[in-house]
Motif scaffolding. Structure first.
Motif, PDB file in Angstrom:
ATOM      1  N   GLY A 103      49.861-120.028  49.516  1.00  0.00           N
ATOM      2  CA  GLY A 103      50.864-121.250  49.689  1.00  0.00           C
ATOM      3  C   GLY A 103      50.559-122.263  50.397  1.00  0.00           C
ATOM      4  N   GLY A 104      51.546-123.407  49.580  1.00  0.00           N
ATOM      5  CA  GLY A 104      51.861-124.729  50.805  1.00  0.00           C
ATOM      6  C   GLY A 104      51.985-124.490  52.367  1.00  0.00           C
ATOM      7  N   VAL A 105      53.247-123.128  52.474  1.00  0.00           N
ATOM      8  CA  VAL A 105      53.619-123.533  53.769  1.00  0.00           C
ATOM      9  C   VAL A 105      52.858-122.320  54.675  1.00  0.00           C
ATOM     10  CG1 VAL A 105      54.040-120.415  53.253  1.00  0.00           C
ATOM     11  CG2 VAL A 105      55.488-121.381  54.880  1.00  0.00           C
ATOM     12  N   LEU A 106      51.940-122.355  54.122  1.00  0.00           N
ATOM     13  CA  LEU A 106      50.806-122.378  55.389  1.00  0.00           C
ATOM     14  C   LEU A 106      49.883-123.675  56.138  1.00  0.00           C
ATOM     15  CD1 LEU A 106      48.578-119.790  53.473  1.00  0.00           C
ATOM     16  CD2 LEU A 106      49.691-119.373  56.134  1.00  0.00           C
ATOM     17  N   LYS A 107      50.771-124.950  55.331  1.00  0.00           N
ATOM     18  CA  LYS A 107      49.609-126.441  55.340  1.00  0.00           C
ATOM     19  C   LYS A 107      50.890-126.616  56.435  1.00  0.00           C
ATOM     20  CE  LYS A 107      48.324-129.665  52.576  1.00  0.00           C
ATOM     21  NZ  LYS A 107      48.425-130.110  51.245  1.00  0.00           N
ATOM     22  N   ASN A 108      49.628-126.818  57.786  1.00  0.00           N
ATOM     23  CA  ASN A 108      50.143-127.512  58.944  1.00  0.00           C
ATOM     24  C   ASN A 108      50.957-126.229  60.328  1.00  0.00           C
ATOM     25  OD1 ASN A 108      49.712-130.007  58.426  1.00  0.00           O
ATOM     26  ND2 ASN A 108      51.545-131.078  58.833  1.00  0.00           N
ATOM     27  N   LYS A 109      50.305-125.348  59.995  1.00  0.00           N
ATOM     28  CA  LYS A 109      50.763-123.920  60.994  1.00  0.00           C
ATOM     29  C   LYS A 109      49.580-124.322  61.191  1.00  0.00           C
ATOM     30  CE  LYS A 109      54.729-122.940  59.178  1.00  0.00           C
ATOM     31  NZ  LYS A 109      55.430-123.092  58.475  1.00  0.00           N
ATOM     32  N   THR A 110      49.914-123.047  62.436  1.00  0.00           N
ATOM     33  CA  THR A 110      47.785-122.567  63.605  1.00  0.00           C
ATOM     34  C   THR A 110      47.985-120.788  63.460  1.00  0.00           C
ATOM     35  OG1 THR A 110      49.378-122.652  65.363  1.00  0.00           O
ATOM     36  CG2 THR A 110      48.127-124.902  64.627  1.00  0.00           C
ATOM     37  N   LEU A 111      48.142-120.652  61.918  1.00  0.00           N
ATOM     38  CA  LEU A 111      47.944-118.830  62.243  1.00  0.00           C
ATOM     39  C   LEU A 111      46.778-118.609  62.079  1.00  0.00           C
ATOM     40  CD1 LEU A 111      51.166-117.459  59.471  1.00  0.00           C
ATOM     41  CD2 LEU A 111      51.046-117.682  62.003  1.00  0.00           C
ATOM     42  N   GLY A 112      45.838-119.367  62.273  1.00  0.00           N
ATOM     43  CA  GLY A 112      44.400-118.866  62.376  1.00  0.00           C
ATOM     44  C   GLY A 112      43.695-117.623  62.999  1.00  0.00           C
ATOM     45  N   GLU A 113      43.720-117.705  63.605  1.00  0.00           N
ATOM     46  CA  GLU A 113      43.839-116.812  65.050  1.00  0.00           C
ATOM     47  C   GLU A 113      44.372-115.895  65.251  1.00  0.00           C
ATOM     48  OE1 GLU A 113      43.687-117.027  69.512  1.00  0.00           O
ATOM     49  OE2 GLU A 113      43.155-118.973  68.759  1.00  0.00           O
ATOM     50  N   LYS A 114      45.896-115.843  64.089  1.00  0.00           N
ATOM     51  CA  LYS A 114      46.594-114.721  64.660  1.00  0.00           C
ATOM     52  C   LYS A 114      46.146-113.222  63.211  1.00  0.00           C
ATOM     53  CE  LYS A 114      50.557-111.819  63.629  1.00  0.00           C
ATOM     54  NZ  LYS A 114      50.117-110.860  64.693  1.00  0.00           N
ATOM     55  N   ILE A 115      45.228-113.986  62.285  1.00  0.00           N
ATOM     56  CA  ILE A 115      45.343-114.420  60.636  1.00  0.00           C
ATOM     57  C   ILE A 115      43.777-112.888  60.491  1.00  0.00           C
ATOM     58  CG2 ILE A 115      43.758-113.761  58.508  1.00  0.00           C
ATOM     59  CD1 ILE A 115      45.983-116.119  58.372  1.00  0.00           C
ATOM     60  N   ASP A 116      42.925-113.700  61.615  1.00  0.00           N
ATOM     61  CA  ASP A 116      41.643-113.437  61.798  1.00  0.00           C
ATOM     62  C   ASP A 116      41.451-111.848  63.061  1.00  0.00           C
ATOM     63  OD1 ASP A 116      39.842-114.998  60.772  1.00  0.00           O
ATOM     64  OD2 ASP A 116      39.714-116.611  62.484  1.00  0.00           O
ATOM     65  N   SER A 117      43.242-111.437  63.732  1.00  0.00           N
ATOM     66  CA  SER A 117      42.400-110.107  64.204  1.00  0.00           C
ATOM     67  C   SER A 117      43.469-109.517  64.158  1.00  0.00           C
ATOM     68  CB  SER A 117      43.847-110.611  65.528  1.00  0.00           C
ATOM     69  OG  SER A 117      45.529-111.197  64.718  1.00  0.00           O
TER      70      SER A 117
END
Ligand SMILES: *[C@@H]1O[C@H](CO)[C@@H](O)[C@H](O)[C@H]1NC(C)=O
Ligand SMILES: *[C@@H]1O[C@H](CO)[C@@H](O)[C@H](O)[C@H]1NC(C)=O
Ligand SMILES: *[C@@H]1O[C@H](CO)[C@@H](O)[C@H](O)[C@H]1NC(C)=O
Ligand SMILES: *[C@@H]1O[C@H](CO)[C@@H](O)[C@H](O)[C@H]1NC(C)=O
Ligand SMILES: *[C@@H]1O[C@H](CO)[C@@H](O)[C@H](O)[C@H]1NC(C)=O
Ligand SMILES: *[C@@H]1O[C@H](CO)[C@@H](O)[C@H](O)[C@H]1NC(C)=O
Length: 370
Positions: free
Chosen positions: A163-177
Motif C-alpha cells: 500500500g501507498g501508505v508506506l510511502k515516505n514512512k521510515t518503517l524499514g528498521e522496524k520491519i527488519d526486526s
C-alpha cells in the motif's frame, strides 16, 4: 480404504507420523467364536462389527474437519523444531494448528484428500489439476517451511502489504526486526529499504506478478507460488525445465524467466486460499452467472498464511484511500487508487471488513496507523 480417506484416531500425543489401524477392527473375532450356536453368534458379531465400522466411517465423513484430528504431517518436514507452546491471539480462527502450508511432491495427493482439497478445482483445490501439481512439484527441491538453522519456536511475523501508505514512512528498521517477514508480488525492497526494510522471509507471487529482474532476488527468500489456474503450474514447470513459455491464457504477460532458484520455490497449499475465501471473506462457492468470481488478494492470502505459521502477526501497508483516486496505490511505481477501484477480481469491501475485524479483536497489530 477408510484409512486412506481419514485418520480416525484422536491423537493426543506428539506422534504425527504413525498410522494405526482403526480401533475395533484389528482382531478377527469371527473366526475365534465359541463352538455352541455358532451361526447366530456369528451373525450378531458380524452385525455389531459392521455397525462399529459404519459408525467410524460416518464419524469420519461428518467430522472430517474436526480440530481434534491432528493432521498427518508436521509443520516442518525435515528439520526438528521446538513447537510453540503458547496460544496465538487468533487461535480461534484456525481449524488446524499444525498446518504445513506448502505442498510436497511425495504426499500432496494424500494431504489434499485429508483436507478436502480434492473436492475443489483450482484455484482452491487440486481436483482436475493433480497432474499439473505433480509436474511442477517434481522440479522443486524442498517443501520445508523454515530454514534448517532456524530455531525460534514462537514466531513474530510482519506481513508487508504494498500500500501507498508506506510511502515516505521510515518503517524499514522496524520491519527488519521481525523473525519472519512476508511480502508479496513485485513489491520491491531494492531502493525502498528505509520505507520497507531489507529482509524477506517469504514472498508470495503468481506468474503475472513475479519479478523478472534478477537484481530483486535475495537468496534468503523463499518464493511461494499461489496457483490460480493450471497454466500457472505449467508455467513454473516450463521455466524449471528450460522450456519456452506460451503467454496465451494469462491475464497479463507473465515473467519469461525465473529469478529464483529451485531450492527457493514452494507451492502454496490451496487450502490456505480456500480458508481465506470461504471462511474469512465469506465468498459464495458459486457466483451468479453475470458476475466474475471474486478471489482474495495476495495480501489477504499472505495474512492467512501468517496465521497458520506465526504466533504473532503484525501488518504494515494495508490501507487504501478510496476517497482519493489520485493517491498512490503502492509504495513504489506510479499507479494510483483509480486502478484498484476498477478491479473486478476482488471484493475489497469484504477484505476491509475482515481487516477491520481482526484489528479490532487485536488479532493483528497495525503498524501503519498514523
Ligand atoms: C513523499 O515525499 C516526497 C519528497 O519529500 C514528496 O514529493 C511526496 O509528495 C511524498 N509522498 C507522499 C505520498 O506523501
Ligand atoms: C542471508 O542470510 C545470511 C545468514 O543469515 C546473511 O549473512 C546474509 O547477509 C543474508 N543475505 C541477504 C541478501 O540478506
Ligand atoms: C484520503 O485522501 C483524501 C484526499 O487526498 C484525504 O483528505 C484523506 O485524509 C485521506 N484519507 C486517509 C485515511 O488517509
Ligand atoms: C513515474 O513517474 C515519474 C515522473 O513522471 C517517471 O520519471 C517514472 O519513470 C515513473 N515510474 C514508473 C515506474 O513508471
Ligand atoms: C462483497 O462483500 C460484501 C461483504 O461481504 C458483500 O455484501 C457484497 O455483496 C460483496 N460484493 C460482491 C460484488 O461480491
Ligand atoms: C491501519 O491504520 C490506518 C490508520 O488508522 C487505517 O486507515 C487502516 O485501515 C488500518 N489498517 C488495518 C489493516 O487495520
Amino acid at each position: 480404504m477408510v484409512q486412506g480417506v481419514c485418520h480416525c484416531e484422536q491423537r493426543t500425543d506428539g506422534d504425527l507420523n504413525g498410522e494405526g489401524p482403526l480401533p475395533g477392527l484389528n482382531g478377527n473375532k469371527l473366526s475365534a467364536g465359541p463352538p455352541g450356536g455358532p451361526a447366530m453368534r456369528g451373525y450378531l458379531v458380524a452385525i455389531f462389527l459392521s455397525a462399529v465400522f459404519l459408525y467410524y466411517v460416518l464419524h469420519c465423513i461428518l467430522w472430517g474437519t474436526n480440530v481434534y484430528w491432528v493432521p498427518p504431517v508436521e509443520m516442518k518436514r525435515r528439520n526438528k523444531i521446538q513447537p510453540c507452546l503458547s496460544k496465538p491471539a487468533f487461535a480461534s480462527l484456525l481449524r488446524f494448528h499444525q498446518f504445513h502450508p506448502f505442498l510436497c511432491a511425495a504426499d500432496f495427493k494424500n494431504i489434499a484428500s485429508f483436507y478436502g482439497s480434492d473436492k475443489f478445482d483450482l484455484p482452491y483445490g487440486i481436483r482436475t489439476s493433480a497432474e499439473h501439481f505433480r509436474l511442477a512439484l517434481s522440479k522443486l527441491q524442498s517443501c520445508d517451511l523454515f530454514d534448517e538453522f532456524d530455531n525460534v519456536p514462537c514466531k513474530k511475523c510482519v506481513v508487508v502489504g504494498n500500500g501507498g501508505v508506506l510511502k515516505n514512512k521510515t518503517l524499514g528498521e522496524k520491519i527488519d526486526s521481525y523473525d519472519v517477514i512476508i511480502r508479496m508480488n513485485n513489491g520491491p525492497v531494492l531502493g525502498h529499504e528505509e520505507e520497507v526494510g531489507r529482509r524477506t522471509t517469504f514472498r508470495l507471487f503468481y506468474p503475472e506478478s513475479v519479478f523478472s529482474d534478477p537484481s530483486h532476488n535475495d537468496p534468503n527468500t523463499t518464493a511461494i507460488l499461489t496457483a490460480f489456474k493450471p497454466l500457472d503450474l505449467k508455467w513454473l514447470w516450463e521455466l524449471l525445465t528450460g522450456g519456452t513459455i506460451n503467454t496465451n491464457g494469462f491475464w497479463k504477460k507473465p515473467a519469461l524467466n525465473l529469478i529464483y532458484k529451485p531450492y527457493q520455490i514452494r507451492v502454496l497449499d490451496p487450502f490456505i486460499i480456500r480458508t481465506a475465501a470461504y471462511e474469512w471473506l465469506h465468498f459464495p462457492k458459486v457466483f451468479p452467472k453475470d458476475q466474475r468470481p471474486k478471489h482474495p488478494t495476495t495480501g489477504i492470502i499472505a495474512i492467512t498464511l501468517a496465521f497458520h505459521i506465526c504466533h504473532e502477526v503484525h501488518l504494515a501497508g494495508f490501507k487504501y484511500n478510496f476517497s482519493d483516486l489520485n493517491s498512490p496505490l503502492h509504495y513504489y511505481g506510479n499507479a494510483t487508487m483509480s486502478l484498484m477501484n476498477k478491479n473486478a477480481y476482488h471484493n475489497l469491501t469484504a477484505e476491509q471488513l475482515f481487516l477491520k475485524d481482526i484489528t479490532e479483536k487485536n488479532f493483528v497489530i497495525n503498524l501503519t496507523q498514523d
